[in-house]
Design a protein around this motif. Structure first.
Motif, PDB file in Angstrom:
ATOM      1  N   GLU A   7     -20.597  35.324 -10.489  1.00  0.00           N
ATOM      2  CA  GLU A   7     -20.248  35.177  -9.070  1.00  0.00           C
ATOM      3  C   GLU A   7     -20.925  33.943  -8.487  1.00  0.00           C
ATOM      4  OE1 GLU A   7     -18.349  36.164  -5.557  1.00  0.00           O
ATOM      5  OE2 GLU A   7     -18.337  37.638  -7.180  1.00  0.00           O
ATOM      6  N   PRO A   8     -20.174  33.056  -7.834  1.00  0.00           N
ATOM      7  CA  PRO A   8     -20.785  31.858  -7.227  1.00  0.00           C
ATOM      8  C   PRO A   8     -21.910  32.203  -6.258  1.00  0.00           C
ATOM      9  CG  PRO A   8     -18.393  31.662  -7.240  1.00  0.00           C
ATOM     10  CD  PRO A   8     -18.709  33.069  -7.672  1.00  0.00           C
ATOM     11  N   TYR A   9     -22.867  31.301  -6.159  1.00  0.00           N
ATOM     12  CA  TYR A   9     -24.011  31.341  -5.239  1.00  0.00           C
ATOM     13  C   TYR A   9     -25.119  32.309  -5.660  1.00  0.00           C
ATOM     14  CZ  TYR A   9     -21.431  28.532  -1.800  1.00  0.00           C
ATOM     15  OH  TYR A   9     -20.752  27.528  -1.172  1.00  0.00           O
ATOM     16  N   LEU A  10     -24.814  33.403  -6.346  1.00  0.00           N
ATOM     17  CA  LEU A  10     -25.843  34.400  -6.665  1.00  0.00           C
ATOM     18  C   LEU A  10     -26.782  33.906  -7.762  1.00  0.00           C
ATOM     19  CD1 LEU A  10     -23.803  36.067  -5.035  1.00  0.00           C
ATOM     20  CD2 LEU A  10     -24.237  37.977  -6.567  1.00  0.00           C
ATOM     21  N   THR A  11     -28.087  34.089  -7.552  1.00  0.00           N
ATOM     22  CA  THR A  11     -29.079  33.649  -8.542  1.00  0.00           C
ATOM     23  C   THR A  11     -30.188  34.673  -8.769  1.00  0.00           C
ATOM     24  OG1 THR A  11     -30.319  32.453  -6.816  1.00  0.00           O
ATOM     25  CG2 THR A  11     -28.696  31.189  -8.062  1.00  0.00           C
ATOM     26  N   SER A  12     -30.025  35.889  -8.265  1.00  0.00           N
ATOM     27  CA  SER A  12     -31.079  36.900  -8.401  1.00  0.00           C
ATOM     28  C   SER A  12     -31.288  37.308  -9.856  1.00  0.00           C
ATOM     29  CB  SER A  12     -30.749  38.131  -7.543  1.00  0.00           C
ATOM     30  OG  SER A  12     -29.484  38.664  -7.881  1.00  0.00           O
ATOM     31  N   ASP A  13     -30.196  37.492 -10.608  1.00  0.00           N
ATOM     32  CA  ASP A  13     -30.331  37.850 -12.022  1.00  0.00           C
ATOM     33  C   ASP A  13     -30.961  36.704 -12.813  1.00  0.00           C
ATOM     34  OD1 ASP A  13     -29.212  40.288 -11.513  1.00  0.00           O
ATOM     35  OD2 ASP A  13     -27.265  39.861 -12.409  1.00  0.00           O
ATOM     36  N   TYR A  14     -30.591  35.475 -12.465  1.00  0.00           N
ATOM     37  CA  TYR A  14     -31.162  34.300 -13.127  1.00  0.00           C
ATOM     38  C   TYR A  14     -32.674  34.274 -12.968  1.00  0.00           C
ATOM     39  CZ  TYR A  14     -32.351  29.351 -13.817  1.00  0.00           C
ATOM     40  OH  TYR A  14     -32.938  28.179 -14.228  1.00  0.00           O
ATOM     41  N   ARG A  15     -33.150  34.522 -11.759  1.00  0.00           N
ATOM     42  CA  ARG A  15     -34.599  34.518 -11.514  1.00  0.00           C
ATOM     43  C   ARG A  15     -35.270  35.689 -12.236  1.00  0.00           C
ATOM     44  NH1 ARG A  15     -36.211  29.804 -10.786  1.00  0.00           N
ATOM     45  NH2 ARG A  15     -38.194  30.907 -10.901  1.00  0.00           N
ATOM     46  N   ARG A  16     -34.630  36.842 -12.286  1.00  0.00           N
ATOM     47  CA  ARG A  16     -35.174  37.988 -13.019  1.00  0.00           C
ATOM     48  C   ARG A  16     -35.381  37.627 -14.484  1.00  0.00           C
ATOM     49  NH1 ARG A  16     -37.460  42.858 -11.087  1.00  0.00           N
ATOM     50  NH2 ARG A  16     -35.927  44.078  -9.934  1.00  0.00           N
ATOM     51  N   MET A  17     -34.367  36.993 -15.086  1.00  0.00           N
ATOM     52  CA  MET A  17     -34.447  36.652 -16.505  1.00  0.00           C
ATOM     53  C   MET A  17     -35.558  35.659 -16.783  1.00  0.00           C
ATOM     54  SD  MET A  17     -30.494  36.490 -17.843  1.00  0.00           S
ATOM     55  CE  MET A  17     -29.709  35.746 -16.420  1.00  0.00           C
ATOM     56  N   LEU A  18     -35.766  34.717 -15.862  1.00  0.00           N
ATOM     57  CA  LEU A  18     -36.805  33.709 -16.052  1.00  0.00           C
ATOM     58  C   LEU A  18     -38.199  34.258 -15.787  1.00  0.00           C
ATOM     59  CD1 LEU A  18     -35.572  30.295 -14.596  1.00  0.00           C
ATOM     60  CD2 LEU A  18     -35.846  30.952 -16.992  1.00  0.00           C
ATOM     61  N   GLU A  19     -38.321  35.083 -14.767  1.00  0.00           N
ATOM     62  CA  GLU A  19     -39.645  35.524 -14.316  1.00  0.00           C
ATOM     63  C   GLU A  19     -40.099  36.842 -14.940  1.00  0.00           C
ATOM     64  OE1 GLU A  19     -40.383  35.171 -10.056  1.00  0.00           O
ATOM     65  OE2 GLU A  19     -38.625  33.878  -9.870  1.00  0.00           O
ATOM     66  N   GLU A  20     -39.151  37.723 -15.282  1.00  0.00           N
ATOM     67  CA  GLU A  20     -39.516  39.037 -15.819  1.00  0.00           C
ATOM     68  C   GLU A  20     -38.679  39.397 -17.051  1.00  0.00           C
ATOM     69  OE1 GLU A  20     -40.889  41.023 -11.557  1.00  0.00           O
ATOM     70  OE2 GLU A  20     -38.947  41.571 -12.399  1.00  0.00           O
ATOM     71  N   PRO A  21     -38.597  38.482 -18.028  1.00  0.00           N
ATOM     72  CA  PRO A  21     -37.763  38.767 -19.210  1.00  0.00           C
ATOM     73  C   PRO A  21     -38.254  39.956 -20.018  1.00  0.00           C
ATOM     74  CG  PRO A  21     -39.159  36.854 -19.618  1.00  0.00           C
ATOM     75  CD  PRO A  21     -39.301  37.188 -18.161  1.00  0.00           C
ATOM     76  N   GLU A  22     -39.570  40.193 -20.021  1.00  0.00           N
ATOM     77  CA  GLU A  22     -40.109  41.319 -20.797  1.00  0.00           C
ATOM     78  C   GLU A  22     -39.588  42.655 -20.272  1.00  0.00           C
ATOM     79  OE1 GLU A  22     -41.957  38.984 -19.354  1.00  0.00           O
ATOM     80  OE2 GLU A  22     -42.917  37.857 -20.987  1.00  0.00           O
ATOM     81  N   LYS A  23     -39.426  42.755 -18.950  1.00  0.00           N
ATOM     82  CA  LYS A  23     -38.917  44.000 -18.375  1.00  0.00           C
ATOM     83  C   LYS A  23     -37.447  44.196 -18.718  1.00  0.00           C
ATOM     84  CE  LYS A  23     -42.212  44.052 -14.529  1.00  0.00           C
ATOM     85  NZ  LYS A  23     -42.405  43.953 -13.058  1.00  0.00           N
ATOM     86  N   GLU A  51     -24.228  33.580 -19.566  1.00  0.00           N
ATOM     87  CA  GLU A  51     -23.358  32.402 -19.478  1.00  0.00           C
ATOM     88  C   GLU A  51     -24.127  31.155 -19.886  1.00  0.00           C
ATOM     89  OE1 GLU A  51     -19.681  32.899 -16.421  1.00  0.00           O
ATOM     90  OE2 GLU A  51     -21.552  32.194 -15.562  1.00  0.00           O
ATOM     91  N   ASP A  52     -23.416  30.199 -20.502  1.00  0.00           N
ATOM     92  CA  ASP A  52     -24.101  29.024 -21.044  1.00  0.00           C
ATOM     93  C   ASP A  52     -24.499  27.982 -20.003  1.00  0.00           C
ATOM     94  OD1 ASP A  52     -21.622  27.948 -20.511  1.00  0.00           O
ATOM     95  OD2 ASP A  52     -21.100  27.520 -22.593  1.00  0.00           O
ATOM     96  N   ASN A  53     -24.322  28.298 -18.714  1.00  0.00           N
ATOM     97  CA  ASN A  53     -24.890  27.426 -17.676  1.00  0.00           C
ATOM     98  C   ASN A  53     -26.345  27.798 -17.381  1.00  0.00           C
ATOM     99  OD1 ASN A  53     -24.464  29.858 -16.343  1.00  0.00           O
ATOM    100  ND2 ASN A  53     -23.529  28.936 -14.520  1.00  0.00           N
ATOM    101  N   LYS A  54     -26.895  28.727 -18.177  1.00  0.00           N
ATOM    102  CA  LYS A  54     -28.292  29.145 -18.047  1.00  0.00           C
ATOM    103  C   LYS A  54     -29.015  28.938 -19.386  1.00  0.00           C
ATOM    104  CE  LYS A  54     -26.690  32.795 -14.913  1.00  0.00           C
ATOM    105  NZ  LYS A  54     -25.246  32.540 -15.153  1.00  0.00           N
ATOM    106  N   PRO A  55     -29.050  27.698 -19.883  1.00  0.00           N
ATOM    107  CA  PRO A  55     -29.643  27.455 -21.208  1.00  0.00           C
ATOM    108  C   PRO A  55     -31.113  27.822 -21.286  1.00  0.00           C
ATOM    109  CG  PRO A  55     -29.276  25.379 -20.045  1.00  0.00           C
ATOM    110  CD  PRO A  55     -28.581  26.448 -19.258  1.00  0.00           C
ATOM    111  N   ASP A  56     -31.842  27.701 -20.170  1.00  0.00           N
ATOM    112  CA  ASP A  56     -33.261  28.067 -20.185  1.00  0.00           C
ATOM    113  C   ASP A  56     -33.436  29.571 -20.406  1.00  0.00           C
ATOM    114  OD1 ASP A  56     -32.007  28.431 -17.743  1.00  0.00           O
ATOM    115  OD2 ASP A  56     -33.646  27.606 -16.527  1.00  0.00           O
ATOM    116  N   CYS A  57     -32.551  30.378 -19.802  1.00  0.00           N
ATOM    117  CA  CYS A  57     -32.618  31.832 -20.009  1.00  0.00           C
ATOM    118  C   CYS A  57     -32.259  32.195 -21.447  1.00  0.00           C
ATOM    119  CB  CYS A  57     -31.670  32.546 -19.048  1.00  0.00           C
ATOM    120  SG  CYS A  57     -32.155  32.479 -17.323  1.00  0.00           S
ATOM    121  N   ILE A  58     -31.234  31.550 -21.971  1.00  0.00           N
ATOM    122  CA  ILE A  58     -30.803  31.821 -23.344  1.00  0.00           C
ATOM    123  C   ILE A  58     -31.932  31.510 -24.324  1.00  0.00           C
ATOM    124  CG2 ILE A  58     -29.216  31.104 -25.178  1.00  0.00           C
ATOM    125  CD1 ILE A  58     -27.123  30.613 -22.942  1.00  0.00           C
TER     126      ILE A  58
END
Length: 438
Positions: free
Chosen positions: A166-182, A204-211
């Motif tokens: 979904e455009p504009y949303l970044t909450s899951d992105y921040r979760r993956m970066l900041e709390e990947p262990e959880k 999605e491959d627009n999040k290479p740092d998360c991958i």
């Protein structure tokens, strides 16, 4: 190697640069908190407190109203001010528990019931049910029901939906970066429920740092893999995600479990981890506040029940008067007319746009270009279905697979005639779903 994806879809402007680099910020509510008793699909919860009662954060204030239901917990300490109908983001009046925040934030104390390795499958599901966890990507389906298929041994894949298409949303992105262990810990708990399943972190491959980060953290986890998906909307739709990651297909009459899959949103998986390992019920979530009309777009950790207006104030308010305010994203969210309504378990974002481009459009006649057919992930003919819906031809609508529409909005987005295709189809689908329930 071909990228994992589905047929159809679109590439709208994603707007994620406004908030994706803003770390999650904890905020505390100042005013009263409102807890609607229906924050999920299924029977409303039943209040177990009365006006005048003092409650603590993490205290159950409403119990499940049935199997397909979920309890509600106070997210702050304070006094029950009222139990009455209150307006929610959809404009409906929903019976709610209103708590006057005392500003002390005293909690009941959170402790896991037992170490994970000592918990049985039934005990884990009971913890998830008691924690009030529901699908936090927007659907609100009680998670304990989703994790209780008739034949758990037939589940082959447990998929964590990390697409956030979904455009504009970044909450899951921040979760993956900041709390990947959880996130990974939560997926491991889900896998403990299904002995024959493998876990998939679908990003999605627009999040290479998360991958990269998730692959590094799961390199020694033989049952978990990270799959990079092609960036395309609606890649995070349940049907599209299952097809992209497993090649299996489902339709409107099926559940993911029918093809051996269980799918959960990032925030839901983290909530499972916290409930089982920390003893915490669902009382908070991450909300993105963004848009070109917002002064300081950010991602906030929000106490459920907090007013949208308070959250917006934490983001500096509006820097320009918005023409459109949306709860959720621009594709599947819905317009808001009042910000003095509570956040709930399914609140994902608050979007303020300086221009309302959709309202300014003048719909014209269909030119039979076929673009809506090309982008439709449900592989139906949106222009034809919209005509049937507009003329209330229910028989033709159903016969032409109108119920296969996932209401993603791709057809309305791409239509050169600016026809409100999704809205027409959605209205008819609501009528048909209501008749099915009868």
């Amino acid at each position: 190697m071909a990228k994992l994806t589905f047929v159809g879809g679109i590439h709208p402007y994603d707007g994620k640069e406004l908030s994706k680099d803003k770390p999650i910020q904890d905020i505390l509510p100042k005013g009263e908190l409102v807890y609607p008793l229906s924050q999920h699909i299924g029977a409303p919860a039943k209040a177990i407190v009365a006006k005048g009662d003092r409650v603590l954060a993490g205290q159950k204030i409403a119990e499940s109203g049935g199997f397909v239901s979920a309890p509600v917990y106070a997210s702050v300490s304070g006094t029950v001010k009222a139990i009455e109908p209150r307006r929610v983001v959809t404009g409906d009046l929903i019976m709610s528990i209103v708590v006057e925040n005392d500003g002390l934030y005293e909690d009941v104390g959170f402790y896991p019931s037992a170490p994970l390795e000592k918990l049985s499958r039934e005990e884990i599901i009971d913890i998830i049910r008691e924690a009030g966890i529901v699908g936090m990507g927007g659907a609100g389906f009680p998670t304990h029901v989703k994790l209780s298929p008739k034949e758990p041994e037939e589940i082959d894949y447990c998929i964590a939906n990390c697409a956030e298409c979904e455009p504009y949303l970044t909450s899951d992105y921040r979760r993956m970066l900041e709390e990947p262990e959880k996130l990974i810990g939560g997926l491991k708990i889900i896998l403990k429920l299904f002995d024959n399943a493998r876990g998939i972190l679908a990003v999605e491959d627009n999040k290479p740092d998360c991958i990269s980060l998730l692959r590094q953290l799961t390199k020694d986890e033989p049952r978990i893999s990270v799959k990079a998906l092609k960036t395309k909307y609606p890649q995070g739709g349940e049907r599209q995600l299952i097809y992209a990651t497993t090649g299996r297909k489902i339709n409107s009459t099926m559940l993911p479990a029918d093809v051996g899959c269980v799918v959960n949103n990032v925030d839901t998986v983290v909530a499972i981890y916290r409930a089982v390992t920390e003893g915490r019920p669902l009382i908070e979530r991450i909300v993105t506040v963004t848009g070109d009309a917002v002064a300081n777009p950010r991602n906030f950790r929000v106490k459920i029940g907090m007013s949208y207006q308070e959250i917006l104030d934490e983001a500096g308010g509006f820097k320009t008067t918005p023409e459109k305010i949306i709860c959720g994203g621009p594709m599947m969210g819905f317009g808001m007319f009042d910000l003095n309504v509570p956040t709930t378990k399914t609140s994902t974002a608050l979007l303020g746009l300086s221009k309302d481009d959709v309202s300014a459009m003048e719909p014209g006649p269909c030119i039979n270009c076929g673009r809506c057919v090309e982008v439709c992930p449900g592989r139906v003919i949106p222009s034809r279905l919209a005509d049937y819906a507009e003329h209330f031809d229910e028989e033709a609508f159903v016969a032409n697979h109108g119920m296969e529409c996932c209401e993603c909005g791709c057809c309305s987005f791409i239509c050169p005639a600016k026809r409100p295709l999704t809205q027409e189809i959605k209205s008819m689908r609501k009528i048909q779903l209501a008749k099915r329930k009868k």
